[in-house]
Design a protein around this motif. Sequence first.
Motif, mmCIF file in Angstrom:
data_model
loop_
_atom_site.group_PDB
_atom_site.id
_atom_site.type_symbol
_atom_site.label_atom_id
_atom_site.label_comp_id
_atom_site.label_asym_id
_atom_site.label_seq_id
_atom_site.Cartn_x
_atom_site.Cartn_y
_atom_site.Cartn_z
ATOM 1 N N SER A 1 0.648 -1.219 0.021
ATOM 2 C CA SER A 1 0.090 0.120 -0.018
ATOM 3 C C SER A 1 0.804 1.309 0.000
ATOM 4 C CB SER A 1 -0.976 0.077 1.231
ATOM 5 O OG SER A 1 -1.804 1.107 1.491
ATOM 6 N N ASN A 2 1.938 1.279 0.764
ATOM 7 C CA ASN A 2 2.922 2.619 1.069
ATOM 8 C C ASN A 2 3.587 2.581 -0.371
ATOM 9 O OD1 ASN A 2 2.309 3.128 3.531
ATOM 10 N ND2 ASN A 2 3.773 1.577 4.544
ATOM 11 N N LEU A 3 3.966 1.572 -1.108
ATOM 12 C CA LEU A 3 4.562 1.742 -2.193
ATOM 13 C C LEU A 3 3.604 2.020 -3.231
ATOM 14 C CD1 LEU A 3 6.808 0.411 -0.758
ATOM 15 C CD2 LEU A 3 7.206 -1.264 -2.776
ATOM 16 N N GLN A 4 2.519 1.781 -3.426
ATOM 17 C CA GLN A 4 1.577 1.949 -4.556
ATOM 18 C C GLN A 4 0.985 3.294 -4.597
ATOM 19 O OE1 GLN A 4 -1.095 -1.261 -3.848
ATOM 20 N NE2 GLN A 4 0.147 -2.630 -4.981
ATOM 21 N N LYS A 5 1.076 4.075 -3.359
ATOM 22 C CA LYS A 5 0.504 5.562 -3.396
ATOM 23 C C LYS A 5 1.542 6.306 -3.373
ATOM 24 C CE LYS A 5 0.129 5.444 1.619
ATOM 25 N NZ LYS A 5 -0.622 5.136 2.926
ATOM 26 N N SER A 6 2.983 5.971 -3.521
ATOM 27 C CA SER A 6 4.078 7.001 -3.632
ATOM 28 C C SER A 6 4.325 7.322 -5.077
ATOM 29 C CB SER A 6 5.372 6.361 -3.026
ATOM 30 O OG SER A 6 6.576 7.059 -3.004
ATOM 31 N N THR A 7 4.896 8.629 -5.223
ATOM 32 C CA THR A 7 5.346 9.005 -6.680
ATOM 33 C C THR A 7 6.889 9.012 -6.676
ATOM 34 O OG1 THR A 7 5.435 11.161 -5.552
ATOM 35 C CG2 THR A 7 3.502 10.751 -6.636
ATOM 36 N N SER A 8 7.827 8.568 -5.586
ATOM 37 C CA SER A 8 9.116 8.400 -5.344
ATOM 38 C C SER A 8 9.683 7.393 -6.263
ATOM 39 C CB SER A 8 9.536 8.460 -4.100
ATOM 40 O OG SER A 8 10.749 8.141 -3.873
ATOM 41 N N PHE A 9 10.744 7.487 -6.550
ATOM 42 C CA PHE A 9 11.723 6.070 -6.993
ATOM 43 C C PHE A 9 11.637 5.323 -5.800
ATOM 44 C CE2 PHE A 9 14.069 9.048 -10.212
ATOM 45 C CZ PHE A 9 13.296 8.630 -10.973
ATOM 46 N N ILE A 10 11.966 4.044 -6.066
ATOM 47 C CA ILE A 10 11.923 3.119 -4.968
ATOM 48 C C ILE A 10 13.044 3.111 -3.911
ATOM 49 C CG2 ILE A 10 13.282 1.213 -6.267
ATOM 50 C CD1 ILE A 10 10.444 0.850 -3.719
ATOM 51 N N LYS A 11 14.167 3.421 -4.416
ATOM 52 C CA LYS A 11 15.459 3.625 -3.597
ATOM 53 C C LYS A 11 15.246 4.662 -2.409
ATOM 54 C CE LYS A 11 20.588 4.039 -2.580
ATOM 55 N NZ LYS A 11 21.693 4.000 -3.094
#
Length: 281
Positions: free
Chosen positions: A151-161
């Motif tokens: 959930s935290n990853l899917q709502k982020s606009t950031s690169f993963i690192k």
Amino acid sequence: MPELPEVETVKKGLLHLVQHKRIAEVIVRWPKIVEVPTVDEFCQNLIGEQIENIQRRGKFLLFKLTHFDLISHLRMEGKYEYFPEEELVQVDKHTHVIFKFTDGSQLHYNDVRKFGRMILVEKDQGPLYKGIQKLGPEPTSDEFDLANFASNLQKSTSFIKPLLLNQKVVAGLGNIYTDEALWFAKIHPQQPASTLTHSQIEDLREAIIEVLGRAVKAGGTTIRSYKNALGEAGAFQLDLMVYGKTDEPCPRCGTPIAKIQVGQRGTHLCPYCQKIRGQDS
């Protein structure tokens, strides 16, 4: 910077060396190390306190004392040095806080860059400290929930690192272990977090847990100055796959490891194994 495995190893060493010791005197040689309270109050309040336990949360150390919690963050190059006898004590220019114990032994906080911080709060209030409250879950199978991670990853606009480095998604990751986990999961550090597939997120979670767990067992990674509280270097640098391996062959495919900048951090990856992919790849 000491990351979770290094801080965990320091914690274990300190428990072996100073648990149950009683503080007789505290000397602060660089006042900015103490964030709260004033330096005079810090030194006075610690007299007579016994170190009952030492815990870790993310990259923070929590010294559980008789009446207080002492929070310590090592930042870039902070470390603790223990001296069992007064005649063996060596105080160099980078020693900024000295804890003298009633049995004659001493614990020194040494920090070349002076970035580390100490905070003294009332007993059992350490977990409420603002820096600790912002932390994500510990990277263990029990605490690191896959659904919340996704959930935290899917709502982020950031690169993963950069997202993994900010401590809010999962606690304890730094530059070294983020590069390693992303390599194991075959994810490019500049992959937008929101475009990762569920399978990629599962693989990344498992890689984070696995890499940090193995690094803890190895006593952490010694790249420059890190040593644990017993004065020993870590050994996980012998098992690194990509970090610090620029131009060496990828252990998986043989492609030379590349180094790029991601969010102003030197970042190591395999250009073949870790390609930027779309959501449906």
